[in-house]
Design a protein around this motif. Sequence first.
Motif, short mmCIF file in Angstrom:
data_model
loop_
_atom_site.label_atom_id
_atom_site.label_comp_id
_atom_site.label_asym_id
_atom_site.label_seq_id
_atom_site.Cartn_x
_atom_site.Cartn_y
_atom_site.Cartn_z
N TYR A 106 -5.46 5.80 -1.67
CA TYR A 106 -4.45 4.76 -1.44
C TYR A 106 -4.17 4.06 -2.75
O TYR A 106 -5.07 3.87 -3.60
CB TYR A 106 -4.95 3.76 -0.40
N TYR A 107 -2.86 3.63 -2.92
CA TYR A 107 -2.39 2.95 -4.12
C TYR A 107 -1.92 1.55 -3.73
O TYR A 107 -1.31 1.37 -2.66
CB TYR A 107 -1.25 3.72 -4.78
N TYR A 108 -2.14 0.57 -4.61
CA TYR A 108 -1.82 -0.82 -4.29
C TYR A 108 -1.16 -1.49 -5.49
O TYR A 108 -1.45 -1.14 -6.65
CB TYR A 108 -3.10 -1.60 -3.95
N ARG A 151 0.85 -1.19 0.00
CA ARG A 151 0.00 0.00 0.00
C ARG A 151 0.88 1.22 0.00
O ARG A 151 1.92 1.25 0.66
CB ARG A 151 -0.92 0.01 1.22
N ASP A 193 1.69 7.36 -6.11
CA ASP A 193 2.05 6.38 -7.13
C ASP A 193 3.58 6.33 -7.34
O ASP A 193 4.06 5.79 -8.32
CB ASP A 193 1.35 6.73 -8.45
N SER A 207 -5.74 2.25 -7.54
CA SER A 207 -5.94 3.18 -6.43
C SER A 207 -7.42 3.40 -6.19
O SER A 207 -8.26 3.17 -7.07
CB SER A 207 -5.26 4.52 -6.71
#
Length: 726
Positions: free
Chosen positions: A214-216, A167, A171, A234
């Motif tokens: 949030y970015y994954y 997480r 980016d 995201s």
Amino acid sequence: MTIKKVAYIFLSLLIVSIIYFFFACDNEKDVDIEPPTVSITSPIDSQIVYDEFSIEASAVDDEGVNMVEFFIDGMIRPGGVDISSPYQYIWNTTDEQDSSFHSIYAIAYDRSNNFGISDTVTCIVDNTGRLPLAVDIYEPSDIKKHSMMLKWEQSIDKDFKEYRLFRNTSDEWDSTATLIVAIHDIETTFFDDTGLNADSSMVTPWGLEENRAYYYRVVVRDTLGLDGVSNVVSATTKLPEPVILKESYQSTKYSVKISWYSTTEDVRYFRVHRSKIENMESSLSDSVGIASPYETTFIDTGLTALSVYYYRVFLIDSAGYSVGSNIIRVQTIGVQTIELETPTEKDIAKCSITLRWTRSIEEDDTDYILYRAKHSGVTVQDSLVIVIGDKDVTIYSDIQLEQGETYYYIIYLKDSRGNLSASNEVSATTLKIQPLPISSIGIEKYEATLQWEKYPDTDFDRFILYRGLNAGFDTSYANKKYYFYDVNLTQFTDTELDLNTGYYYKFFVFDTFGYGAFSEVSFQTKCVQAVEIKDVEPFNDQFFRLTYTMNRADKDFDHYSIFRSDSTPDVDQNSLLVSTVPSRSDTVFDDYVHMEQLKQYFYRVYVFDERGNSCSGSNVKGDTLNSPPDSVTLYFQSSTNTTIELRWSKNQNIDFLRYDLYRCPHDDFTKNSTDAIKIASLYDKDLTSYIDQNLPSGVVCYYRIYVFDIGGLYTASNIVCGYTMP
């Protein structure tokens, strides 16, 4: 080429040949027998392949390619058929042994089921030292304030070790990315991120931070420690769901009660905002109160009557985040509006209307102010009827109104501060005095009885009955006028009438208010009841027997007068009076007056009452009979040698025509006998002798005399014998 591969190719060719044979037998003329051309374009012969490798082929045909089948080691792998160009098959080489050799060829089919087989190429699979194939991670789902769900596709790596889910808050992926979890089960391809990290730390005490992006990404790690990195996705966590303020509310002059629907959010408290403008913000200066997490209503006091306010409720959750509800518009009320009831039938009289309204529930003293007009749109400029200071009095009768008039009403409620509210407007039309239907009964020659309905109200004053001789007569010129003051009177007999006369009546009823209404009736008095001759029967050529109907209607019957005429059918009282019959029941009369045969006579019967008035029926005619005349008696009187003298009795019939005298040589004859001779026709009824002359002497003769009447009938006398002297 292995034996197994050759057998498979042979079997495929056999099947295709059988299919082709049947199609060729069915239509030999237009059969396409040209097979398509196909070749493997990737890989090339002896090429090393790895990971997911795309096997590609080129196929052409003049009628069009239907499909291409890819064979690896003589078998079609699942999904190894492509029906559109470019023709390809994705081969997962990680399922094969490293350094293993594999043969690849393709079969292309055209639309006539002709097929072509490509050349075979050989390739070598070698995934040694290669990075694991990366998986695709999908867009987050089930996004909430403090969590979201992550899912990805399953790895196909043979030496898979684990998924590592990271997480980040941007980016830009560096050492700041947080490892959330390491999953060693290759089939577990999802994870619910609730803010808990792999090192057991939390993003916030409640989970992920609200309203944060949030970015994954997912890393596939193999047993050699090599990583395959996925794409990046995201999503932004949510804010608390706002409560919904209900549009309905309760208000008084100085307070408002608002309410909202319950919520499942982790509410710390509700903050209520009020503003005089619609586009209110979240400024704390607009806050007018706090409500606990379990409350769904709020009462705001200290307001101004008849004013508009706007309300919004902010939800503050456990994390301290707030979100505002929808905005509703409310208005405090003024003085209560009174509802005027529409007057019903029982409330409306001829000169009054009773009004009813709802009771005031104002907490302060109030007055009811009633206004009236003869037009719609009643205002305070119209007639003030009454001011009532007792709020418990909710009924009033407005009296001394005009009959048949429409009135409009409105009632104002006035509070102790002078504020007014107007009710709805109602209207009603006062009744009018109604005419009493009048009818005639028992109509006679010189009187008639009139009757009417009983007057139904208590405001009776009088009846006036006018009589005239013409329809629509002016009551000022009535020939009779009667006054009645008894409300219970419903019948009157007028005895001052003439027979067979038309009379017209106007019957007025007046109430104590001076209003009146009238009804009308007309009729014609009777005349003397006429009788009709039913039969005129002739008897013996001399008289008639008359039969006529009986007069039953006239109580003052006096006599029948029977008149006759032999010259005109219009018999009247100037004709011959045959008889006067004084008995009502004597309805048979014999007219013995001498009459002629074969003649018409006309009769009419008049009925007279005691006042000398009369009436007659129709003329009736009678025909006298034509009977044979009376015979006479013939005598031999005397003779000479050349003459014979005869005598006879005189005929008395009034329809006498002549005597015919016949002679015959024998004593058995009639006037029609061939040897009978008519010797004389005598038209003088008084002539009763005849001398037959110029006879031979000493001769015997027989005589008969016939009497004829004017109707052509005759009778014969006796036969007598006469003789001349020798």
